[in-house]
Design an enzyme around this catalytic site. Structure first.
Site, short mmCIF file in Angstrom:
data_model
loop_
_atom_site.label_atom_id
_atom_site.label_comp_id
_atom_site.label_asym_id
_atom_site.label_seq_id
_atom_site.Cartn_x
_atom_site.Cartn_y
_atom_site.Cartn_z
CG HIS A 161 -4.30 0.16 -8.16
ND1 HIS A 161 -5.50 0.25 -8.04
CD2 HIS A 161 -3.76 1.41 -7.39
CE1 HIS A 161 -5.90 1.10 -6.81
NE2 HIS A 161 -4.92 1.90 -6.57
CG ASP A 207 2.73 4.21 -3.99
OD1 ASP A 207 1.89 3.36 -3.92
OD2 ASP A 207 2.82 5.21 -3.19
CG HIS A 222 -2.18 0.82 1.32
ND1 HIS A 222 -2.58 1.62 0.35
CD2 HIS A 222 -2.89 1.00 2.50
CE1 HIS A 222 -3.60 2.45 0.71
NE2 HIS A 222 -3.86 2.24 1.85
#
Ligand code: SDX
Length: 430
Positions: A309, A366, A268
């Site tokens: 994802h 990210d 995460h």
């Protein structure tokens, strides 16, 4: 709501049970089948990881994973990133509408005047080792806020909820910067009311008492866009954690601390730190194929950090904005970062590889954020803390939406596969 229903046929000893389940339609996105009454028919749904489960109704953020769409209260993230700023987006997420000039000034002033933390909190940091991970510190000190703000923990009172929200949005940057200063043995910097939110954060991170802070508007704008791009993302793991903690009527500070803990994991919010470590390990574009092969090897636990994802099966719109911002920030700062070239080449190679195409693995938020954070001088260990600062408003908005609707306590059930009932065996007979 609609009159549509789904029919579920459950085989049983007396033949099939036909159960009519209501279907609810949203403004956008898939309909949902309301399975709430299944318990009465002796059955549960089973969906570990909640891949196909809507845990709540919400009006805050919408994601279309197939089309790479992210809307905050209906506004596309690309437009907010270009035209808005973090605190204006915070207002939007919390109140549902963009503020007019007066509303925005009042909101910004309220946040600005809540950025200081109780002096006692400063002593908490001394209880940590200097090499403590900043996320460990944040889990502790944010949870400890509930020991200081008894005047805003009556969650049934909308005013208390609003005060707690302002306190959390305002104080997270201060606590985050303190966790960094503590780790390098430098004195904490007090917030400055003459600086905007993101410039103030950079001041608290990199300023020192010996000379006035000079904050680059370019860096402050880049920092603000980072916070904005991390503000909210529907029912992700940490937001779901905040909602579940909040459903027990725990105070908001404890709920946000739970969200910080959930965000920390490398699957995460911890992925931004892991991406930079991965790019450092790759070290040169000539080694990319070696790492891509590792990521594809089922016997190797290595995954391409910053890729994939649960929802986006197309590009993550935030990654696109982040990639463009990385180019701009590095160009404006005149920084050559080998990791950016490695990241771009890795993206090209992965996106043309059948494994990643078949599994619909694209760069996520990210993948590029670490490049910008590094250019801003933020140490890798602080990357997930930055994510937590930006996401605090999303956690708070969802917590408030849930409490305002007086949701019941979240209490999932299970598929039990353990022992059937059996009698105790005295130790002499085991
Ligand atoms: C965030 O939910 C959110 O919205 C989160 C977030 C937010 O804003 O709150 O968007 C922020 O957390 C972004 C994700 C950051 N995490 C990473 O970058 C870590 C690397 N990515 C993964 O571990 C993974 O892709 C997840 C955790 C992000 C998603 O996991 P899923 O949806 O459970 O997918 P999965 O693990 O079931 O993988 C499906 C397949 C598997 O192969 P098979 O078992 O089907 O053969 O794809 C493979 C996986 O092995 N796979 C990867 C991969 N991600 C998935 N293979 C190599 N590299 C990867 N990164």
């Amino acid at each position: 709501m609609t009159n549509k229903t789904a029919t579920l046929s459950i085989p049983g000893s007396e033949g099939n049970q036909e159960i009519q389940l209501p279907i609810h339609e949203g403004t956008m996105g898939p309909d949902v089948v309301d399975v709430g009454k299944l318990t009465g028919h002796g059955a549960f749904t089973f969906d570990p990881g909640f891949t196909s489960t809507a845990s709540c109704e919400s009006k805050i953020t919408f994601i279309d994973g197939e089309k790479g769409v992210l809307l905050h209260r209906g506004y596309p993230i690309e437009q907010l990133a270009e035209h808005s700023d973090y605190l204006e987006t915070c207002y939007l997420l919390m109140h549902g509408e963009l503020p007019n000039a007066g509303q925005k000034k009042a909101f910004v002033d309220m946040v600005t005047n809540h950025t200081m933390v109780h002096e006692q909190i400063r002593t908490f940091y001394n209880g940590f080792r200097r090499d403590a991970h900043p996320m460990a510190i944040m889990c502790g000190v944010v949870g400890a806020l509930s020991a200081f703000y008894h005047d805003s923990t009556d969650i049934s009172d909308p005013y208390h909820r609003e005060v707690a929200a302002f306190r959390l949005i305002a104080k997270m940057p201060t606590l985050a910067a303190m966790s960094y200063k503590f780790s390098i043995g430098q004195p904490f910097m007090y917030p400055r009311n003459d600086l905007d939110y993101s410039a103030n954060f950079l001041h608290m991170m990199f300023g020192n008492p010996c000379e006035p802070s000079v904050i680059s508007p370019t860096l402050a704008r880049a920092m603000d866009r980072i916070f904005l791009l991390h503000a909210d993302h529907e029912q992700n793991a940490s937001t779901s954690t905040v909602r579940l903690a909040g459903s027990s009527l725990a105070n908001p500070f404890a709920c946000i601390a739970a969200g910080i803990a959930a965000l920390w994991g490398p699957s995460h919010g911890g992925a931004n730190e892991a991406v930079v470590k991965m790019l450092d390990d790759i070290g040169d574009v000539s080694r990319i194929d070696e790492f891509v092969a590792k990521a594809k090897d089922k016997n190797d636990p290595f995954r391409l950090m910053g890729f994939g994802h649960r929802v986006y099966k197309n590009f993550d719109p935030r990654a696109n904005v982040m990639k463009q911002a990385a180019d701009e920030v590095l160009a404006e700062l005149g920084i050559q970062d080998e990791n950016l070239e490695i990241a771009k080449r890795l993206e090209e190679i992965a996106l043309s590889d059948p494994y990643f195409i078949e599994k619909k693995l694209y760069p996520n938020v990210d993948f590029y954020s670490g490049i910008i954070l590094k250019a801003l001088g933020i140490p890798t260990s602080m990357f997930t803390v930055i994510f937590a600062v930006g996401r605090t408003v999303g956690w708070i908005a969802h917590w408030n939406e849930m409490i305002a609707e007086s949701s019941r306590i979240g209490r999932p059930r299970q598929l039990y596969t353990g022992y059937s009932t059996r009698d105790f065996v005295p130790v002499g007979k085991r």
